[in-house]
Design an enzyme around this catalytic site. Structure first.
Site, mmCIF file in Angstrom:
data_model
loop_
_atom_site.group_PDB
_atom_site.id
_atom_site.type_symbol
_atom_site.label_atom_id
_atom_site.label_comp_id
_atom_site.label_asym_id
_atom_site.label_seq_id
_atom_site.Cartn_x
_atom_site.Cartn_y
_atom_site.Cartn_z
ATOM 1 N N CYS A 45 0.138 2.709 -4.356
ATOM 2 C CA CYS A 45 -0.628 3.915 -4.650
ATOM 3 C C CYS A 45 0.176 5.145 -4.233
ATOM 4 O O CYS A 45 1.006 5.096 -3.325
ATOM 5 C CB CYS A 45 -1.967 3.892 -3.916
ATOM 6 S SG CYS A 45 -3.201 2.829 -4.686
ATOM 7 N N HIS B 12 0.847 -1.185 0.000
ATOM 8 C CA HIS B 12 0.000 0.000 0.000
ATOM 9 C C HIS B 12 0.886 1.239 0.000
ATOM 10 O O HIS B 12 2.052 1.188 0.409
ATOM 11 C CB HIS B 12 -0.906 0.018 1.235
ATOM 12 C CG HIS B 12 -2.076 -0.914 1.144
ATOM 13 N ND1 HIS B 12 -3.070 -0.771 0.208
ATOM 14 C CD2 HIS B 12 -2.418 -2.007 1.883
ATOM 15 C CE1 HIS B 12 -3.981 -1.723 0.366
ATOM 16 N NE2 HIS B 12 -3.596 -2.494 1.376
#
Length: 435
Positions: A255, A210
């Protein structure tokens, strides 16, 4: 009832006075002051009548505390969102192109073998060692706080595909899963020392996790890893001189924000696409007797899965779009295409992807003095005695420069005289490498 009848005259007179004050400008009214002050409020508290002057009305319209008790302001953000949703109604006339095959089977990795060795000591990075180098793959799939950072379903496909890809391309692959921040930094130090001390031509670092804005990568314990300070700086010439002159390739699958990139509109079908939103080594001083400065950032290429501020899409069955595009392009074109050209091809392949919600994804790569071409030469091995022909050395560069200069000059040598040949001492070159 008797009380109301007895006080009817007072109520009637009061109502008439109030009607007059509403039609005429306000004027002072003689009334018994409450508390002995110059208050214009009449003593109507006994009648249970609430009066409010014009000044009170103005205060009530201005005070946010009192205003919130009467009515609530409309939330214009919600109204904008509703209009946004209305503007994004599915267009039934639009037919989406065939972006992906309707299959849940992951990509089959099979690297095509090269038939020609690409080697130029001046213009190309040497890529013929066996193994080619070290490839570190860090895949953070399960986190300590699943509500904040959910399970990255399908991320194991990326790790397996990268493992097969770089193994078939001749690298020694090291796979790690679900590392905390301290473990990640330790593993990066270990791979830097291994890639710098061994006879390898290249180093690859892949981080799948992430991510947040400002280049933050999330470890499994919820802490942030700064891409610039904690990752890239560990491998520059200032911190790790052992990797000087060797290409360093970084793949960051994470991301870089929460914004969606909407391309074409399509009906939502409840699909399987998600997003990934969400130094111990000291600096080296200059060498002794060194009278010139060298670059600190050199031979680096960093490929980011998405643009700053945007999310990165991931399929539950096939992995992330970016990693699948890299594997597809590399296994087909690594035999005859250099690294930067292959990344341009990755952008073309990635542009064909589209989610069930109509979102798209773009990527970018950062080049830091990556001034040579890099060919992986998959499946091509060179004998140790012939490596000197393809490696860069000062003797080879100087002799080649002299020969090119002589070839450019007109032939002034007579026919009866043989031109002087210049050769390179292979034994001396090998002895210098050993020392």
């Amino acid at each position: 009832i008797e009380y109301l009848i007895s006080n009817f005259d007072s109520y009637f007179f009061l109502s008439m006075e109030m009607n007059k004050t509403s039609l005429k400008p306000p004027r002072p009214v003689k009334a018994t002051p409450v508390g002995g002050g110059n208050n214009l409020k009449t003593s109507l508290g006994a009648l249970n009548l609430s009066t409010s002057s014009d000044q009170d009305a103005i205060v009530e319209s201005v005070s946010p505390t009192r205003k919130s008790k009467v009515w609530n302001e409309p939330v214009y953000i919600k109204k904008i969102q509703n209009n946004f949703q209305l503007n994004r109604q599915p267009n039934h006339d639009y037919e989406p192109p065939p972006v992906l095959d309707e299959t849940k089977t992951p990509l089959h990795i099979e690297v095509e073998r090269g038939m020609k060795l690409f080697s130029d000591p001046i213009r190309m990075y040497p890529m013929f060692s066996n193994p080619r180098g070290y490839a570190l793959i860090i895949n953070n799939q399960e986190f300590d706080d699943p509500e904040m950072y959910p399970f990255r379903e399908g991320a194991h496909v990326d790790s397996e595909n990268l493992d097969k890809l770089f193994t078939q391309m001749g690298f020694t692959v090291i796979r790690c899963k679900n590392l905390k921040r301290r473990e990640t930094l330790k593993k990066l130090d270990e791979i830097a020392e291994a890639a710098g001390s061994k006879a390898s031509n290249m180093m690859v670092v892949c981080i799948l996790s992430h991510g947040r804005e400002q280049g933050k990568i999330v470890s499994t314990d919820g802490l942030f890893i700064d891409t610039e300070i904690d990752v890239l700086r560990k491998f520059n010439n200032d911190y790790c001189q052992e990797l000087k002159g060797k290409p360093k390739f970084f793949i960051i699958q994470a991301c870089r924000g929460d914004e969606q990139d909407y391309g074409y509109l399509s009906d939502y079908k409840g699909g399987v696409t998600e997003t990934d939103a969400t130094p111990s080594r000291g600096r080296r001083t200059s060498l002794p007797n060194q009278t010139y400065k060298e670059l600190s950032w050199e031979d680096m290429l960093i490929a980011y899965s998405t643009l700053p501020g945007y999310v990165s899409n991931r399929d539950h069955y096939r992995g992330t779009w970016f990693i699948e595009s890299i594997c597809k392009v590399f296994m087909e074109h690594a035999k005859d295409m250099n690294l930067r050209d292959m990344l341009d091809e990755v952008g073309l392949v990635l542009s064909r992807y589209e989610s069930e919600m109509g979102t798209k994804q773009s990527f970018n790569y950062d080049v830091r003095h990556f001034y040579k071409k890099l060919f992986f030469n998959p499946g091509i091995n060179i004998e140790p005695r012939d490596k000197w022909k393809h490696s860069n050395s000062l003797d080879f560069d100087s002799i080649q420069a002299v020969e090119m200069k002589e070839e450019a000059q007109p032939a002034l040598v007579s026919l009866d005289k043989k031109p002087k040949k210049r050769t390179i001492s292979v034994s001396a070159h090998l002895e210098n490498n050993q020392t």
